[in-house]
Motif scaffolding. Structure first.
Motif, PDB file in Angstrom:
ATOM      1  N   ILE A  35      -1.648   1.553  66.748  1.00  0.00           N
ATOM      2  CA  ILE A  35      -2.464   0.963  67.829  1.00  0.00           C
ATOM      3  C   ILE A  35      -3.505   1.949  68.337  1.00  0.00           C
ATOM      4  O   ILE A  35      -4.674   1.602  68.543  1.00  0.00           O
ATOM      5  N   HIS A  36      -3.106   3.207  68.522  1.00  0.00           N
ATOM      6  CA  HIS A  36      -4.050   4.208  69.031  1.00  0.00           C
ATOM      7  C   HIS A  36      -5.199   4.436  68.041  1.00  0.00           C
ATOM      8  O   HIS A  36      -6.344   4.684  68.437  1.00  0.00           O
ATOM      9  N   LEU A  37      -4.902   4.321  66.736  1.00  0.00           N
ATOM     10  CA  LEU A  37      -5.954   4.461  65.726  1.00  0.00           C
ATOM     11  C   LEU A  37      -6.897   3.258  65.741  1.00  0.00           C
ATOM     12  O   LEU A  37      -8.113   3.396  65.574  1.00  0.00           O
ATOM     13  N   PHE A  38      -6.332   2.078  65.963  1.00  0.00           N
ATOM     14  CA  PHE A  38      -7.154   0.865  66.045  1.00  0.00           C
ATOM     15  C   PHE A  38      -8.124   0.945  67.224  1.00  0.00           C
ATOM     16  O   PHE A  38      -9.288   0.543  67.116  1.00  0.00           O
ATOM     17  N   ILE A  39      -7.637   1.476  68.335  1.00  0.00           N
ATOM     18  CA  ILE A  39      -8.496   1.638  69.523  1.00  0.00           C
ATOM     19  C   ILE A  39      -9.647   2.589  69.198  1.00  0.00           C
ATOM     20  O   ILE A  39     -10.808   2.349  69.559  1.00  0.00           O
ATOM     21  N   LYS A  40      -9.327   3.664  68.480  1.00  0.00           N
ATOM     22  CA  LYS A  40     -10.355   4.639  68.088  1.00  0.00           C
ATOM     23  C   LYS A  40     -11.407   3.985  67.197  1.00  0.00           C
ATOM     24  O   LYS A  40     -12.621   4.205  67.362  1.00  0.00           O
ATOM     25  N   ILE A  41     -10.958   3.158  66.248  1.00  0.00           N
ATOM     26  CA  ILE A  41     -11.878   2.466  65.335  1.00  0.00           C
ATOM     27  C   ILE A  41     -12.797   1.526  66.100  1.00  0.00           C
ATOM     28  O   ILE A  41     -14.005   1.450  65.836  1.00  0.00           O
ATOM     29  N   ILE A  42     -12.246   0.796  67.076  1.00  0.00           N
ATOM     30  CA  ILE A  42     -13.056  -0.127  67.889  1.00  0.00           C
ATOM     31  C   ILE A  42     -14.126   0.637  68.661  1.00  0.00           C
ATOM     32  O   ILE A  42     -15.286   0.212  68.739  1.00  0.00           O
ATOM     33  N   GLU A  43     -13.755   1.794  69.207  1.00  0.00           N
ATOM     34  CA  GLU A  43     -14.726   2.621  69.935  1.00  0.00           C
ATOM     35  C   GLU A  43     -15.815   3.139  69.001  1.00  0.00           C
ATOM     36  O   GLU A  43     -16.992   3.190  69.361  1.00  0.00           O
ATOM     37  N   GLU A  44     -15.440   3.507  67.784  1.00  0.00           N
ATOM     38  CA  GLU A  44     -16.417   3.997  66.802  1.00  0.00           C
ATOM     39  C   GLU A  44     -17.417   2.914  66.418  1.00  0.00           C
ATOM     40  O   GLU A  44     -18.593   3.200  66.189  1.00  0.00           O
ATOM     41  N   GLN A  45     -16.965   1.662  66.357  1.00  0.00           N
ATOM     42  CA  GLN A  45     -17.851   0.564  65.994  1.00  0.00           C
ATOM     43  C   GLN A  45     -18.998   0.392  66.990  1.00  0.00           C
ATOM     44  O   GLN A  45     -20.076  -0.069  66.640  1.00  0.00           O
ATOM     45  N   LYS A  46     -18.770   0.781  68.236  1.00  0.00           N
ATOM     46  CA  LYS A  46     -19.791   0.635  69.288  1.00  0.00           C
ATOM     47  C   LYS A  46     -20.946   1.618  69.104  1.00  0.00           C
ATOM     48  O   LYS A  46     -22.055   1.385  69.570  1.00  0.00           O
TER      49      LYS A  46
END
Length: 298
Positions: A35-46
């Motif tokens: 989950i913490h990695l998914f959050i990081k990926i979502i932030e990177e997409q921005k």
């Protein structure tokens, strides 16, 4: 740190994360561990256009996943485009336009970023097959460093003239060939502004357009009838490219005869000079008249 259930749900509902989970076929334990990695990926997409590296998910074992850093393909693609797509500040083009064939002719579905060599819904008299033959010859000569005449594509709106030339531009960038794609109106307006500023940039533009591996001039005849632009800018560029045998392509609403008539309507236009300019274009290209239905209506 424990992640709240409502945050977790929002993360797992994200389309990017959904696709990632599906592609990797992650089980529930692996999903929970990442989950913490998914959050990081979502932030990177921005801020994907600013980052040199992005997080990629890899499976560690049956119960967990890990994140590794990989080069950002978007950044790398932009660097490649900037390197090979000269004067890309004058006319922007979509990076994802490519050549393709229909996957299913019986249940044909138009995709907006693909230039199709054939449409099941169109007859062959639209002359797309002639573009295909030219491209095949150009591709063969490209491998052997041989010169190929360009194309002068003309016809009414909506037949794919500019679309073909944009796909060709992206293809050439992938092949690491220097290319200039300019819309004539954009080029004209840019050079007029430079004149008003007494800038030396126009000289640099002309030199680049003379030297580039392939020059693509889109929508010629849409610019204002201006003798300075035609005879002090366009003519020397085309003269040089003809002498050095450099591939040059055009698109236009006008046939060459119609283009000549259009240019002659302008002030201070000289018949002999216009005819010479038309002859340069004729010598540099093979004319292909696109016909048929407006593709945007399909």
């Amino acid at each position: 740190m424990k992640i709240k259930d409502n945050v977790k749900k929002k993360v797992l509902d994200n389309p990017v994360i959904k696709k990632l989970i599906e592609d990797l076929n992650l089980n529930q334990n692996q999903i929970e561990s990442g989950i913490h990695l998914f959050i990081k990926i979502i932030e990177e997409q921005k801020k994907i256009k600013e980052l040199d590296f992005l997080t990629k998910i890899e499976i560690y074992d049956e119960n967990s996943i890990i994140g590794v850093s990989v080069p950002n393909k978007e950044i790398n693609k932009s660097l490649k485009i900037n390197k090979y797509f000269w004067l890309n500040d004058i006319t922007k083009i979509e990076k994802n336009i490519i050549f393709g064939k229909p996957k299913n002719k019986e249940n044909f579905k138009l995709e907006k970023n693909i230039f199709y060599w054939e449409y099941p819904t169109l007859k062959k008299e639209n002359n797309r097959n002639k573009l295909g033959l030219w491209f095949k010859q150009y591709y063969t000569n490209l491998q052997n460093n041989k010169y190929t005449k360009g194309v002068y594509i003309y016809g009414k709106f909506g037949l794919g003239k500019s679309f073909f030339l944009k796909a060709l531009t992206n293809y050439l960038i992938e092949k690491k060939k220097n290319v200039i794609f300019v819309n004539t109106v954009d080029l004209y307006e840019k050079m007029i502004r430079n004149l008003e500023k007494n800038s030396d940039v126009n000289y640099e533009i002309i030199q680049k357009m003379k030297k580039v591996d392939i020059l693509i001039i889109d929508d010629i005849g849409s610019e204002k009838q201006n003798s300075w632009f035609l005879f002090s800018t366009l003519y020397p560029i085309l003269e040089n490219r003809l002498q050095e045998e450099k591939t040059t392509c055009f698109s236009s609403l006008f046939s060459l005869n119609e283009l000549k008539k259009y240019w002659l309507k302008g002030k201070e236009m000289d018949l002999i000079r216009v005819e010479r300019l038309i002859e340069k274009i004729r010598s540099l290209t093979i004319p292909i008249h696109l016909e048929g239905k407006n593709i945007r209506e399909l």
